[in-house]
Scaffold this motif. Structure first.
Motif, PDB file in Angstrom:
ATOM      1  N   MET A  21       0.846  -1.183   0.000  1.00 33.24           N
ATOM      2  CA  MET A  21       0.000   0.000   0.000  1.00 33.24           C
ATOM      3  C   MET A  21       0.888   1.242   0.000  1.00 33.24           C
ATOM      4  N   SER A  22       0.548   2.196  -0.793  1.00 28.64           N
ATOM      5  CA  SER A  22       1.339   3.407  -0.965  1.00 28.64           C
ATOM      6  C   SER A  22       1.122   4.382   0.194  1.00 28.64           C
ATOM      7  N   GLU A  23       2.205   5.070   0.556  1.00 28.63           N
ATOM      8  CA  GLU A  23       2.129   6.101   1.598  1.00 28.63           C
ATOM      9  C   GLU A  23       1.349   7.311   1.077  1.00 28.63           C
ATOM     10  N   PRO A  24       0.612   8.007   1.956  1.00 29.11           N
ATOM     11  CA  PRO A  24      -0.055   9.245   1.527  1.00 29.11           C
ATOM     12  C   PRO A  24       0.982  10.270   1.047  1.00 29.11           C
ATOM     13  N   VAL A  25       0.571  11.107   0.138  1.00 35.31           N
ATOM     14  CA  VAL A  25       1.471  12.103  -0.457  1.00 35.31           C
ATOM     15  C   VAL A  25       2.107  12.984   0.609  1.00 35.31           C
ATOM     16  N   GLU A  26       1.325  13.446   1.591  1.00 36.50           N
ATOM     17  CA  GLU A  26       1.873  14.330   2.615  1.00 36.50           C
ATOM     18  C   GLU A  26       2.973  13.633   3.411  1.00 36.50           C
ATOM     19  N   GLU A  27       2.800  12.363   3.716  1.00 37.61           N
ATOM     20  CA  GLU A  27       3.823  11.615   4.457  1.00 37.61           C
ATOM     21  C   GLU A  27       5.069  11.414   3.603  1.00 37.61           C
ATOM     22  N   ARG A  28       4.879  11.165   2.328  1.00 39.86           N
ATOM     23  CA  ARG A  28       6.028  11.036   1.412  1.00 39.86           C
ATOM     24  C   ARG A  28       6.811  12.342   1.349  1.00 39.86           C
ATOM     25  N   ALA A  29       6.087  13.476   1.333  1.00 36.53           N
ATOM     26  CA  ALA A  29       6.748  14.784   1.296  1.00 36.53           C
ATOM     27  C   ALA A  29       7.546  15.024   2.571  1.00 36.53           C
TER      28      ALA A  29
ATOM     29  N   ALA B  18      15.664  22.766   2.477  1.00 36.02           N
ATOM     30  CA  ALA B  18      14.619  21.938   3.084  1.00 36.02           C
ATOM     31  C   ALA B  18      13.708  22.784   3.973  1.00 36.02           C
ATOM     32  N   GLU B  19      14.279  23.737   4.703  1.00 40.08           N
ATOM     33  CA  GLU B  19      13.467  24.629   5.530  1.00 40.08           C
ATOM     34  C   GLU B  19      12.518  25.455   4.663  1.00 40.08           C
ATOM     35  N   GLU B  20      12.992  25.919   3.524  1.00 39.93           N
ATOM     36  CA  GLU B  20      12.149  26.708   2.616  1.00 39.93           C
ATOM     37  C   GLU B  20      11.013  25.844   2.068  1.00 39.93           C
ATOM     38  N   ILE B  21      11.294  24.605   1.730  1.00 39.52           N
ATOM     39  CA  ILE B  21      10.251  23.690   1.259  1.00 39.52           C
ATOM     40  C   ILE B  21       9.200  23.506   2.351  1.00 39.52           C
ATOM     41  N   SER B  22       9.654  23.325   3.589  1.00 40.61           N
ATOM     42  CA  SER B  22       8.729  23.149   4.710  1.00 40.61           C
ATOM     43  C   SER B  22       7.885  24.407   4.928  1.00 40.61           C
ATOM     44  N   ARG B  23       8.514  25.576   4.808  1.00 46.36           N
ATOM     45  CA  ARG B  23       7.795  26.842   4.966  1.00 46.36           C
ATOM     46  C   ARG B  23       6.703  26.976   3.904  1.00 46.36           C
ATOM     47  N   MET B  24       7.054  26.634   2.662  1.00 44.60           N
ATOM     48  CA  MET B  24       6.076  26.723   1.574  1.00 44.60           C
ATOM     49  C   MET B  24       4.935  25.740   1.805  1.00 44.60           C
TER      50      MET B  24
ATOM     51  N   PRO C 294       4.290  20.238   7.646  1.00 47.00           N
ATOM     52  CA  PRO C 294       5.637  19.774   7.275  1.00 47.00           C
ATOM     53  C   PRO C 294       6.267  18.866   8.319  1.00 47.00           C
ATOM     54  N   GLY C 295       5.561  18.606   9.412  1.00 44.67           N
ATOM     55  CA  GLY C 295       6.108  17.757  10.472  1.00 44.67           C
ATOM     56  C   GLY C 295       6.716  18.607  11.569  1.00 44.67           C
TER      57      GLY C 295
END
Length: 85
Positions: free
Chosen positions: A1-9, A32-38, A46-47
């Motif tokens: 079973m595939s992981e949800p998109v948000e968890e993969r991100a 990575a911080e900028e990706i999390s901010r976006m 973003p966790g």
């Protein structure tokens, strides 16, 4: 079973932080911080920030647990300074 998109991100951002730690590359951490901010601005979780941020108090690397330091309180096993934006 595939992981949800948000968890993969979240896992992908953690992997970028692990690579940044391994290569001692602050630019990768910032990316990575900028990706999390976006992601947060787009309404995604973003966790926990302590998962990907080094601790300014004890020096714990991203993904590592905080270490008790005399004179510094911890909340839920993490120095509060690590969770501040």
């Amino acid at each position: 079973m595939s992981e949800p998109v948000e968890e993969r991100a979240k896992n992908a951002v953690r992997e970028v932080h692990r690579a940044a730690t391994r290569h001692r590359d602050d630019d990768l951490h910032r990316a990575a911080e900028e990706i999390s901010r976006m992601a947060r601005e787009l309404g995604h979780d973003p966790g926990p920030v302590e998962d990907w941020r080094p601790c300014p108090v004890c020096g714990a690397e991203p993904g590592a647990q905080c270490i008790s330091v005399p004179g510094h309180d911890m909340v839920n096993g993490v120095h509060p300074e690590r969770t501040r934006e």
